[in-house]
Design a protein around this motif. Sequence first.
Motif, PDB file in Angstrom:
ATOM      1  N   ASP A 124       0.867  -1.171   0.000  1.00 56.73           N
ATOM      2  CA  ASP A 124       0.000   0.000   0.000  1.00 56.73           C
ATOM      3  C   ASP A 124       0.911   1.230   0.000  1.00 56.73           C
ATOM      4  N   LEU A 125       0.768   2.105  -1.002  1.00 61.39           N
ATOM      5  CA  LEU A 125       1.634   3.276  -1.104  1.00 61.39           C
ATOM      6  C   LEU A 125       1.346   4.249   0.034  1.00 61.39           C
ATOM      7  N   PHE A 163      -0.024   8.474  -0.884  1.00 62.62           N
ATOM      8  CA  PHE A 163      -0.372   8.678  -2.287  1.00 62.62           C
ATOM      9  C   PHE A 163      -1.506   9.683  -2.453  1.00 62.62           C
ATOM     10  N   GLY A 175      -0.866  11.704 -10.543  1.00 63.63           N
ATOM     11  CA  GLY A 175      -1.069  10.496  -9.748  1.00 63.63           C
ATOM     12  C   GLY A 175      -1.145   9.248 -10.599  1.00 63.63           C
ATOM     13  N   VAL A 187       7.889   8.144  -3.522  1.00 62.79           N
ATOM     14  CA  VAL A 187       6.866   7.289  -2.910  1.00 62.79           C
ATOM     15  C   VAL A 187       7.542   6.202  -2.089  1.00 62.79           C
ATOM     16  N   LEU A 239       1.414   5.949 -10.635  1.00 61.83           N
ATOM     17  CA  LEU A 239       0.979   4.556 -10.505  1.00 61.83           C
ATOM     18  C   LEU A 239       1.545   3.694 -11.636  1.00 61.83           C
ATOM     19  N   ARG A 275      -2.371  -5.086  -9.761  1.00 66.42           N
ATOM     20  CA  ARG A 275      -2.923  -3.904  -9.089  1.00 66.42           C
ATOM     21  C   ARG A 275      -4.336  -4.246  -8.638  1.00 66.42           C
ATOM     22  N   ASP A 326      -4.219   2.600  -4.756  1.00 63.64           N
ATOM     23  CA  ASP A 326      -2.759   2.544  -4.632  1.00 63.64           C
ATOM     24  C   ASP A 326      -2.303   1.236  -3.998  1.00 63.64           C
TER      25      ASP A 326
END
Length: 431
Positions: free
Chosen positions: A303-304, A307, A319, A386, A323, A343, A347
């Motif tokens: 999990d970023l 974000f 954004g 990130v 990704l 994915r 995020d």
Amino acid sequence: MGSHELAIQWAEALDGAVAPTLTRTQIEAMLTDLGDALEAVVLGTADLTVARDAASVLVAANYRDAVAVSRSVVVICHDLVDDLCPTRTEPEFERIRDRAVVVAAEFAAGFTAALRTAALAEQEATLVATLAAAQEAEAKRQLSEARFAAVFAGASVGIGTIDVTGKVLDANVAMAEMLGLPVEVMPGRSVAELLGPANIGYAFDELQRMLSGAIDRFRLETDHLRPDGAITTIDLSMSAVRDSAGQVRFLIGVAVDITERKQLADRLWHDANHDSLTGLPNRTLFFDRLANASPPIGVCYLDLDGFKEINDVWGHTVGDRVLRVVGERLRAAVEPVDGLVARLGGDEFIVLIEKCPGADTLTEVSAWLSRALTQPMEVQNHLVSVAASIGTVFLHDVPPAPDQLMHAADTAMYRNKAAQGARESRFRQRH
């Protein structure tokens, strides 16, 4: 923008995709109804099957090529979402956008199914007409030979006849073009000789059973390697024509070139099982792979961190680009262990490693993933950094149900977030 305005946009997008028999007014009225139906599905007030039904309506209206479905998917994922989200909050926008992607996938699947049903119906009608003409030719030769010849020569599908020794009696131009051969070289040559060793397989075995009288009919889909090296996917139906005593007189085959349809189906399957933004496998494909994976397996759930602030400060365009870069870096990072990166949405990313040697390997992979995200990325003149909280799960024995595994990975990941410094947290399987 109302449903009629959306229908006008949709109709404009479909211009040139086909030459429909409907007037523009009729097309817009049809698309208005379909737009209302799809809007209800995206908002969750109608079942996903409505999206498949909407695709069937388009196919029935003679929209049957890849352009029609690809442009319709764009309308669903972009125009319809924009119509539904002029004043919605960020969470509502993301929920509607994600739901629209699912609806578009169902629409595409429905389009493929409806297209195949329509094509098979046309093929069956051609086969029935050809067989009827052939049977009548045996009973009333002089009266019906002209009719059989007309069906044979004028058909857009491939038609060929084979005698009881396996040699070609005749073939029309469509059949010859499908096989990549001049039509004049086909009569008198054996099927095995014409097809060549690369194409002798199940179809040839079934043909021998028909010639022996063991079966009267078979149908299959096969890839044919042409002499020029191209591969044609053919839907073939073969039937035996018998005389009044029940003896096989000859065989007749009808073939349809479904290469483009198969390519479209493959592309639609890919689109339905991959994230449209990053190109990575999506939740559906991940859980399918997980359900068929054999232990030991390892999972890394990412999990970023922060974000949302990237979207808030620089906007969704930046954004989305972040990704995509994250997806590329994660995919490269797990190549040494042949890991699958998917994915899940927003995020959240997940990595599946089959035949994972052990929990220590997961720790090493987690470190690779963290390092892959450490280097800042330049996106539209912005230098963006990130990081990710990572939860790992190692399963050395019988895996739990997918929802149990995801819960374990999620718990490990949030344990990591709470630590505010650790980059990885493990879930250990209990015996």
